[in-house]
Design a protein around this motif. Sequence first.
Motif, PDB file in Angstrom:
ATOM      1  N   TRP A  19       0.840  -1.207   0.000  1.00  0.00           N
ATOM      2  CA  TRP A  19       0.000   0.000   0.000  1.00  0.00           C
ATOM      3  C   TRP A  19       0.871   1.253   0.000  1.00  0.00           C
ATOM      4  O   TRP A  19       0.663   2.191  -0.761  1.00  0.00           O
ATOM      5  N   LEU A  23       1.256   4.720  -2.073  1.00  0.00           N
ATOM      6  CA  LEU A  23       1.034   5.996  -1.380  1.00  0.00           C
ATOM      7  C   LEU A  23       2.228   6.932  -1.580  1.00  0.00           C
ATOM      8  O   LEU A  23       2.072   8.145  -1.686  1.00  0.00           O
ATOM      9  N   MET A  54      -3.515   2.881  -8.712  1.00  0.00           N
ATOM     10  CA  MET A  54      -4.555   2.973  -7.676  1.00  0.00           C
ATOM     11  C   MET A  54      -5.455   1.741  -7.657  1.00  0.00           C
ATOM     12  O   MET A  54      -5.782   1.226  -6.581  1.00  0.00           O
ATOM     13  N   MET A  58      -2.813  -0.174  -5.082  1.00  0.00           N
ATOM     14  CA  MET A  58      -3.146   0.511  -3.823  1.00  0.00           C
ATOM     15  C   MET A  58      -4.458   0.017  -3.205  1.00  0.00           C
ATOM     16  O   MET A  58      -4.511  -0.268  -2.006  1.00  0.00           O
ATOM     17  N   MET A  62      -4.639  -1.866   0.330  1.00  0.00           N
ATOM     18  CA  MET A  62      -5.305  -1.171   1.434  1.00  0.00           C
ATOM     19  C   MET A  62      -6.348  -2.085   2.086  1.00  0.00           C
ATOM     20  O   MET A  62      -6.403  -2.214   3.313  1.00  0.00           O
ATOM     21  N   HIS A  99      -5.602   8.548   0.729  1.00  0.00           N
ATOM     22  CA  HIS A  99      -5.887   7.634  -0.383  1.00  0.00           C
ATOM     23  C   HIS A  99      -7.121   8.126  -1.157  1.00  0.00           C
ATOM     24  O   HIS A  99      -7.131   8.168  -2.387  1.00  0.00           O
ATOM     25  N   SER A 103      -7.494   9.529  -5.049  1.00  0.00           N
ATOM     26  CA  SER A 103      -8.463   8.996  -6.013  1.00  0.00           C
ATOM     27  C   SER A 103      -9.252  10.123  -6.685  1.00  0.00           C
ATOM     28  O   SER A 103      -9.424  10.122  -7.910  1.00  0.00           O
TER      29      SER A 103
END
Length: 144
Positions: A19, A23, A54, A58, A62, A99, A103
């Motif tokens: 993650w 980030l 993403m 990610m 996450m 996060h 987005s």
Amino acid sequence: MSSAYLWVKAFHVVAMVAWFAGLFYIFRLFVYHVQQRHEPAVVATLVIMERRLMRAIMAPAMIVTIALGSTMLFMQPALLRMPWMHLKLGAVVLLLAYHGFASVTRKRFARGDYFLSETACRAINEVPTLLLIAIVVAVIVRVP
Ligand code: HEM
């Protein structure tokens, strides 16, 4: 501590590292995106890179980090009374907000809406480092 708990903790840390890889990188991509906004070919590539980072890295990392962290809290609910866990979970909420903002930024940049300057993207890019330090110190040194 059961070995099952230690396996969960091990993969919790693995997912957290994945993650954080995203980030640490996503706002760096946004810096390049703002710099190259007048280069359609470069912009098209960055839009794909940001979306894949993403969605493919990610978001799954996450979800696994939170699922395994919550599993450990379920296995050891007494941890929820620890001040260091309160600090950690507070910092995790800020990470989730970061996060989410990444987005939103990705979608707006993909539409050509450059509402953030290059300098702003550079400054925002420093936030995950500060939160990582707070979380790791809280959970390893167990302060406060
Ligand atoms: C909602 C999200 C999260 C929850 C519920 C959670 C919960 C937990 C719990 C319960 C433990 C075990 C503590 C212990 O038994 O010693 C743990 C360990 C750990 N967590 Fe998380 N965590 C979350 C997110 C994160 C994030 C974002 C990081 C990133 C830095 C992180 C880093 C760690 C580390 C390094 C350990 C291992 C500590 C040790 O070896 O004792 N966690 N987490």
